[in-house]
Write an enzyme that holds these catalytic residues in place. Structure first.
Site, PDB file in Angstrom:
ATOM      1  N   TRP A 102       0.826  -1.223   0.000  1.00 30.36           N
ATOM      2  CA  TRP A 102       0.000   0.000   0.000  1.00 30.36           C
ATOM      3  C   TRP A 102       0.856   1.268   0.000  1.00 30.36           C
ATOM      4  O   TRP A 102       0.339   2.373  -0.107  1.00 30.36           O
ATOM      5  CB  TRP A 102      -0.942   0.007   1.213  1.00 30.36           C
ATOM      6  N   LYS A 103       2.154   1.095   0.167  1.00 28.49           N
ATOM      7  CA  LYS A 103       3.092   2.233   0.199  1.00 28.49           C
ATOM      8  C   LYS A 103       2.616   3.297   1.210  1.00 28.49           C
ATOM      9  O   LYS A 103       2.015   2.953   2.224  1.00 28.49           O
ATOM     10  CB  LYS A 103       3.271   2.811  -1.210  1.00 28.49           C
TER      11      LYS A 103
ATOM     12  N   GLU B  60      11.054  -6.915  -9.660  1.00 30.26           N
ATOM     13  CA  GLU B  60      10.297  -5.724 -10.014  1.00 30.26           C
ATOM     14  C   GLU B  60      11.149  -4.828 -10.904  1.00 30.26           C
ATOM     15  O   GLU B  60      11.982  -4.053 -10.386  1.00 30.26           O
ATOM     16  CB  GLU B  60       9.922  -4.945  -8.751  1.00 30.26           C
TER      17      GLU B  60
ATOM     18  N   SER C  24       3.183  -2.765 -12.248  1.00 28.83           N
ATOM     19  CA  SER C  24       1.959  -2.475 -12.989  1.00 28.83           C
ATOM     20  C   SER C  24       1.115  -3.719 -13.291  1.00 28.83           C
ATOM     21  O   SER C  24       0.517  -3.835 -14.367  1.00 28.83           O
ATOM     22  CB  SER C  24       2.286  -1.717 -14.277  1.00 28.83           C
TER      23      SER C  24
ATOM     24  N   GLY D 129       1.318  -2.936  -6.312  1.00 26.62           N
ATOM     25  CA  GLY D 129       1.284  -1.596  -5.742  1.00 26.62           C
ATOM     26  C   GLY D 129      -0.069  -0.949  -5.983  1.00 26.62           C
ATOM     27  O   GLY D 129      -1.055  -1.207  -5.279  1.00 26.62           O
ATOM     28  N   GLY D 130      -0.140  -0.113  -7.018  1.00 28.47           N
ATOM     29  CA  GLY D 130      -1.349   0.668  -7.293  1.00 28.47           C
ATOM     30  C   GLY D 130      -2.645  -0.124  -7.255  1.00 28.47           C
ATOM     31  O   GLY D 130      -3.638   0.310  -6.650  1.00 28.47           O
TER      32      GLY D 130
HETATM   33  C1  PEP Z   1       5.500  -1.921  -6.286  1.00 33.82           C
HETATM   34  O1  PEP Z   1       5.808  -0.788  -5.963  1.00 33.82           O
HETATM   35  O2  PEP Z   1       5.924  -2.868  -5.619  1.00 33.82           O
HETATM   36  C2  PEP Z   1       4.662  -2.102  -7.458  1.00 33.82           C
HETATM   37  C3  PEP Z   1       4.702  -3.238  -8.076  1.00 33.82           C
HETATM   38  O3  PEP Z   1       3.894  -1.014  -7.832  1.00 33.82           O
HETATM   39  P1  PEP Z   1       2.830  -0.974  -9.046  1.00 33.82           P
HETATM   40  O4  PEP Z   1       2.028  -2.238  -8.991  1.00 33.82           O
HETATM   41  O5  PEP Z   1       2.018   0.243  -8.775  1.00 33.82           O
HETATM   42  O6  PEP Z   1       3.636  -0.881 -10.307  1.00 33.82           O
END
Ligand code: PEP
Length: 252
Positions: free
Chosen positions: A12-13, A168, A214, A235-236
Site C-alpha cells: 500500500w506504500k 520488479e 503495474s 502496488g497501485g
Molecule cells: C511496487 O511498488 O511494488 C509495485 C509493483 O507497484 P505498481 O504495482 O504500482 O507498479
C-alpha cells in the site's frame, strides 16, 4: 517441478489513513477470508498495521510491513525493529524495494543486514530486485539482478527456503508499463538459476518469485501463468479491493 503455492502481496506504500485502511482491509476480507488457493499478504503503512492485523486475524490473510531496521532496538530515530513488527503479528516484510533503494539510499549491504535480521526474527522477507530502464536498454539487466541477489543474500543458504523474491523491473513500477510475460519468465528463470548457485537446487526450486510492476486484473493471469512466476507484488492495484481481489483470484 516442485509445486509452489502462489503468493500475492499488496504494497500500500504511503497511502491510506487509518479509516481508509480499515475500509480496504474489511472489503478484502469480505472476499478472501476463506480463500486458500493463494497466500495473500497485506502490507499497509506502519500506522495501520495493528488495525489491519486485527481485521484479518481470523482469516487466512497475512500481515506484512514495508520496511524495517536490522537492529533490535536503540538510537535509530524513526525506525522500526523486527521485534516491533512481530509484536503486531507481522509475518512478512518487504525489503529492498526500489523506492527504498533510489529515494532513501538503501544499499545492498544494508538490505543484506535487514534480510538476515528478518529471518532471525521469524519474519519472511520479500526481497525486491530489479533493473532500471537504462540498465535494461544497455543489456545489463541480468547482471544487475545477479549482483542484487548475491549481495542481498550474502552469508545465507539453507535459511533461504523461508524467503520470497520479488522481481520488479523499476521501469514497470507505477508506470502502467508491464514486462511482457516472456520478459518476466526469462528474468524469473535467471533469478532461479542464481538462487540455485547460492542455495542449491532443492532450496531454489522451493523459493517463490513474485513479479511486480503495474500488475492489473487485465494482465495478471497471463503473467502468473509463466512457470517461474509464483505470484505478484502489487502496488497501485492493491489500493482498491476489487482490483486486488481480482488479481489474487487470477493467481488461483
Ligand atoms: C511496487 O511498488 O511494488 C509495485 C509493483 O507497484 P505498481 O504495482 O504500482 O507498479
Amino acid at each position: 517441478m516442485k509445486f509452489r503455492k502462489k503468493i500475492v502481496a499488496g504494497n500500500w506504500k504511503m497511502n491510506k489513513t487509518l479509516a481508509d485502511a480499515e475500509n480496504l482491509a474489511s472489503a478484502i476480507k469480505l472476499d478472501l477470508a476463506e480463500y486458500r488457493e493463494v497466500d495473500v499478504v497485506l502490507c499497509p503503512p506502519f500506522t495501520a498495521l495493528k488495525t489491519v492485523g486485527e481485521i484479518i486475524s481470523d482469516t487466512h490473510i497475512k500481515l506484512g510491513a514495508q520496511n524495517m531496521h536490522w537492529e533490535s532496538s536503540g538510537a535509530f530515530t524513526g525506525e522500526i525493529s523486527p521485534s516491533m513488527l512481530r509484536d503486531l503479528f507481522c509475518r512478512y516484510v518487504i525489503l529492498g524495494h526500489s523506492e527504498r533503494r533510489s529515494i532513501f539510499g538503501e544499499t545492498d549491504t544494508m538490505i543484506n543486514r535487514k534480510v538476515k535480521a528478518a529471518l532471525a526474527a521469524n519474519l519472511t522477507p520479500i526481497l525486491c530486485v530489479g533493473e532500471t530502464l537504462d540498465q535494461r536498454d544497455s543489456g545489463k539487466a541480468g547482471e544487475v539482478v545477479r549482483h542484487q541477489l548475491i549481495a542481498g543474500l550474502e552469508g545465507l543458504k539453507d535459511e533461504l527456503k523461508n524467503i520470497v523474491i520479488a522481481y520488479e523491473p523499476v521501469w514497470a513500477i507505477g508506470t502502467g508499463r508491464t514486462a511482457t510475460p516472456e520478459q518476466a519468465q526469462d528474468m524469473h528463470a535467471h533469478v532461479r538459476r542464481i538462487l540455485c548457485e547460492i542455495a542449491g537446487e532443492e532450496t531454489a526450486s522451493a523459493i517463490r518469485i513474485q513479479y511486480g510492476g503495474s500488475v492489473k486484473p487485465s494482465n495478471a493471469a497471463e503473467i502468473f501463468r509463466q512457470p517461474d512466476v509464483d505470484g505478484g507484488l502489487i502496488g497501485g492495484a492493491s489500493l482498491e479491493a476489487r482490483s486486488f481481489v481480482e488479481i489474487v483470484r487470477a493467481a488461483g
